[in-house]
Design a protein around this motif. Structure first.
Motif, short mmCIF file in Angstrom:
data_model
loop_
_atom_site.label_atom_id
_atom_site.label_comp_id
_atom_site.label_asym_id
_atom_site.label_seq_id
_atom_site.Cartn_x
_atom_site.Cartn_y
_atom_site.Cartn_z
N LEU A 1 -79.29 -10.30 -105.27
CA LEU A 1 -79.87 -11.33 -106.30
C LEU A 1 -79.88 -12.91 -105.46
O LEU A 1 -80.46 -13.66 -106.23
CB LEU A 1 -79.33 -11.28 -107.49
CG LEU A 1 -79.32 -10.09 -108.38
CD1 LEU A 1 -78.35 -10.39 -109.62
CD2 LEU A 1 -80.74 -9.54 -108.61
N LEU A 2 -79.12 -13.05 -104.47
CA LEU A 2 -79.09 -14.29 -103.93
C LEU A 2 -80.01 -14.51 -102.67
O LEU A 2 -80.25 -13.44 -102.03
CB LEU A 2 -77.59 -14.46 -103.55
CG LEU A 2 -76.60 -14.55 -104.68
CD1 LEU A 2 -75.05 -14.72 -104.06
CD2 LEU A 2 -76.85 -15.30 -105.75
N ALA A 3 -80.51 -15.58 -102.53
CA ALA A 3 -81.29 -16.08 -101.47
C ALA A 3 -80.42 -16.26 -100.27
O ALA A 3 -81.47 -16.18 -99.03
CB ALA A 3 -82.14 -17.54 -101.77
N LYS A 4 -79.44 -16.54 -100.41
CA LYS A 4 -78.52 -16.70 -98.97
C LYS A 4 -76.88 -16.43 -99.54
O LYS A 4 -76.73 -16.48 -100.86
CB LYS A 4 -78.58 -17.96 -98.49
CG LYS A 4 -78.29 -19.21 -99.46
CD LYS A 4 -78.47 -20.60 -98.85
CE LYS A 4 -78.52 -21.59 -99.64
NZ LYS A 4 -78.67 -22.94 -98.99
N PRO A 5 -76.32 -16.11 -98.35
CA PRO A 5 -74.63 -16.07 -98.84
C PRO A 5 -74.15 -17.11 -99.65
O PRO A 5 -74.42 -18.34 -99.56
CB PRO A 5 -74.02 -15.90 -97.44
CG PRO A 5 -75.16 -15.36 -96.53
CD PRO A 5 -76.32 -16.14 -97.05
N MET A 6 -73.13 -16.82 -100.65
CA MET A 6 -72.56 -17.79 -101.58
C MET A 6 -71.66 -18.60 -100.49
O MET A 6 -71.18 -18.28 -99.53
CB MET A 6 -71.53 -16.99 -102.35
CG MET A 6 -70.72 -17.99 -103.19
SD MET A 6 -69.60 -17.04 -104.21
CE MET A 6 -70.58 -15.53 -104.96
N ASP A 7 -71.86 -20.05 -100.72
CA ASP A 7 -71.11 -20.97 -99.88
C ASP A 7 -69.84 -21.16 -100.79
O ASP A 7 -69.96 -21.90 -102.19
CB ASP A 7 -72.07 -22.43 -99.81
CG ASP A 7 -71.19 -23.35 -99.21
OD1 ASP A 7 -70.54 -23.13 -97.97
OD2 ASP A 7 -71.40 -24.56 -99.40
N VAL A 8 -68.73 -21.16 -100.23
CA VAL A 8 -67.27 -21.19 -101.12
C VAL A 8 -66.57 -22.39 -100.04
O VAL A 8 -66.29 -22.07 -98.98
CB VAL A 8 -66.44 -20.08 -101.12
CG1 VAL A 8 -65.17 -20.26 -101.79
CG2 VAL A 8 -67.29 -19.11 -101.89
N GLN A 9 -66.09 -23.47 -100.81
CA GLN A 9 -65.31 -24.47 -100.43
C GLN A 9 -64.02 -24.49 -101.02
O GLN A 9 -64.08 -24.44 -102.06
CB GLN A 9 -65.82 -25.90 -100.40
CG GLN A 9 -67.21 -26.00 -99.72
CD GLN A 9 -67.59 -27.37 -99.74
OE1 GLN A 9 -67.09 -28.27 -100.59
NE2 GLN A 9 -69.12 -27.71 -99.59
N VAL A 10 -62.93 -24.09 -100.21
CA VAL A 10 -61.32 -24.24 -100.85
C VAL A 10 -60.96 -25.46 -100.43
O VAL A 10 -60.78 -25.88 -99.30
CB VAL A 10 -60.90 -23.13 -100.32
CG1 VAL A 10 -59.23 -23.13 -100.96
CG2 VAL A 10 -61.22 -21.75 -100.57
N LEU A 11 -60.50 -26.44 -101.64
CA LEU A 11 -60.08 -27.75 -101.20
C LEU A 11 -58.50 -27.74 -101.93
O LEU A 11 -58.09 -27.12 -102.67
CB LEU A 11 -61.09 -28.62 -102.03
CG LEU A 11 -62.35 -28.56 -101.71
CD1 LEU A 11 -63.11 -29.24 -102.94
CD2 LEU A 11 -62.61 -29.07 -100.21
#
Length: 109
Positions: free
Chosen positions: A86-96
């Motif tokens: 369902l996604l156009a590209k991989p999920m972008d995950v930022q851990v802060l």
């Protein structure tokens, strides 16, 4: 990062063309499930008004270990399966790592 520090996560997902409703439904189901996880202080869904196919999850976890448990938990596994294809590209995950300052209500999530 110390395992007792709070952790903030920003996860950005872009729905594939025509899949916005399905992505939103999957993310809403995940919100309800993740809120029950130990250490979840915030798991809030947002949509970019300039790009309706872009969804952003703002997360706050009590600790790195709570985030680690979330990463291995059923809710995230179910979300990953639900978003398959369902996604156009991989999920972008930022851990802060939070760096609170000033007014405690305004200077940190």
């Amino acid at each position: 990062m110390n395992q007792t520090d709070g952790v903030v996560v920003i996860a950005t997902m872009q729905a594939a063309e025509g899949k916005e409703t399905q992505v939103e439904e999957a993310l809403r189901a995940a919100v309800r499930a993740v809120h029950a996880e130990p250490g979840c202080e915030r798991y809030a869904l947002h949509r970019d008004p300039r790009s309706p196919s872009t969804f952003v999850m703002l997360e706050k976890w009590a600790s790195g270990s709570a985030l680690g448990a979330h990463g291995k938990g059923a809710a995230l596994a179910e979300l990953t399966a639900a978003l398959d294809g369902l996604l156009a590209k991989p999920m972008d995950v930022q851990v802060l790592t939070p760096l609170p300052d000033g007014d405690p209500q305004r200077g940190a999530l």
